[in-house]
Design a protein around this motif. Structure first.
Motif, PDB file in Angstrom:
ATOM      1  N   ASP A  27       0.843  -1.197   0.000  1.00 58.77           N
ATOM      2  CA  ASP A  27       0.000   0.000   0.000  1.00 58.77           C
ATOM      3  C   ASP A  27       0.878   1.247   0.000  1.00 58.77           C
ATOM      4  O   ASP A  27       1.255   1.757   1.050  1.00 58.77           O
ATOM      5  N   TYR A  28       1.204   1.742  -1.195  1.00 66.05           N
ATOM      6  CA  TYR A  28       2.080   2.907  -1.308  1.00 66.05           C
ATOM      7  C   TYR A  28       1.411   4.160  -0.763  1.00 66.05           C
ATOM      8  O   TYR A  28       2.053   4.984  -0.114  1.00 66.05           O
ATOM      9  N   GLY A  29       0.108   4.305  -0.980  1.00 64.34           N
ATOM     10  CA  GLY A  29      -0.616   5.464  -0.453  1.00 64.34           C
ATOM     11  C   GLY A  29      -0.569   5.507   1.067  1.00 64.34           C
ATOM     12  O   GLY A  29      -0.370   6.571   1.666  1.00 64.34           O
ATOM     13  N   GLY A  30      -0.752   4.359   1.698  1.00 61.11           N
ATOM     14  CA  GLY A  30      -0.663   4.289   3.160  1.00 61.11           C
ATOM     15  C   GLY A  30       0.736   4.604   3.648  1.00 61.11           C
ATOM     16  O   GLY A  30       0.918   5.277   4.674  1.00 61.11           O
ATOM     17  N   TYR A  31       1.735   4.121   2.914  1.00 61.95           N
ATOM     18  CA  TYR A  31       3.130   4.418   3.244  1.00 61.95           C
ATOM     19  C   TYR A  31       3.382   5.925   3.191  1.00 61.95           C
ATOM     20  O   TYR A  31       3.992   6.500   4.093  1.00 61.95           O
ATOM     21  N   LEU A  32       2.880   6.576   2.128  1.00 61.04           N
ATOM     22  CA  LEU A  32       3.092   8.021   1.996  1.00 61.04           C
ATOM     23  C   LEU A  32       2.420   8.792   3.129  1.00 61.04           C
ATOM     24  O   LEU A  32       3.004   9.729   3.679  1.00 61.04           O
ATOM     25  N   LYS A  33       1.192   8.402   3.499  1.00 65.62           N
ATOM     26  CA  LYS A  33       0.499   9.071   4.608  1.00 65.62           C
ATOM     27  C   LYS A  33       1.270   8.903   5.903  1.00 65.62           C
ATOM     28  O   LYS A  33       1.450   9.853   6.663  1.00 65.62           O
ATOM     29  N   HIS A  34       1.730   7.684   6.173  1.00 64.33           N
ATOM     30  CA  HIS A  34       2.524   7.429   7.374  1.00 64.33           C
ATOM     31  C   HIS A  34       3.808   8.258   7.347  1.00 64.33           C
ATOM     32  O   HIS A  34       4.187   8.866   8.343  1.00 64.33           O
ATOM     33  N   PHE A  35       4.459   8.274   6.205  1.00 63.91           N
ATOM     34  CA  PHE A  35       5.741   8.959   6.088  1.00 63.91           C
ATOM     35  C   PHE A  35       5.589  10.458   6.306  1.00 63.91           C
ATOM     36  O   PHE A  35       6.379  11.075   7.014  1.00 63.91           O
ATOM     37  N   GLN A  36       4.554  11.035   5.719  1.00 65.37           N
ATOM     38  CA  GLN A  36       4.329  12.477   5.887  1.00 65.37           C
ATOM     39  C   GLN A  36       3.998  12.821   7.329  1.00 65.37           C
ATOM     40  O   GLN A  36       4.420  13.857   7.837  1.00 65.37           O
ATOM     41  N   ALA A  37       3.257  11.949   8.002  1.00 60.50           N
ATOM     42  CA  ALA A  37       2.862  12.208   9.386  1.00 60.50           C
ATOM     43  C   ALA A  37       4.020  12.011  10.370  1.00 60.50           C
ATOM     44  O   ALA A  37       4.119  12.725  11.365  1.00 60.50           O
ATOM     45  N   ASN A  38       4.902  11.047  10.087  1.00 63.10           N
ATOM     46  CA  ASN A  38       5.931  10.678  11.053  1.00 63.10           C
ATOM     47  C   ASN A  38       7.353  11.086  10.690  1.00 63.10           C
ATOM     48  O   ASN A  38       8.222  11.079  11.551  1.00 63.10           O
TER      49      ASN A  38
END
Length: 68
Positions: A27-38
């Motif tokens: 899930d690349y979209g989930g990875y990007l959301k996590h990455f931006q948040a953390n």
């Protein structure tokens, strides 16, 4: 009516994500959301690098990169 359409769309996206994870597509979209948040001060991997890293983590001899 708009609420129903939004709910159906959300359910469809959730189902699609679940199916992708069941067959091993990351899930690349989930990875990007996590990455931006953390990790807002770092640059996320490209889709290609992310996909290769997830494939290596799943099928390779070692563990993939762990976060947090």
């Amino acid at each position: 009516m708009a609420d129903l359409a939004a709910d159906v769309g959300s359910a469809g996206r959730g189902l699609a994500q679940s199916l992708r994870l069941m067959v091993g597509l990351p899930d690349y979209g989930g990875y990007l959301k996590h990455f931006q948040a953390n990790h807002p001060d770092q640059t996320p991997m490209s889709f290609e690098a992310f996909f290769r890293e997830r494939q290596q983590a799943r099928y390779g001899s070692g563990r993939g990169k762990m976060c947090c």
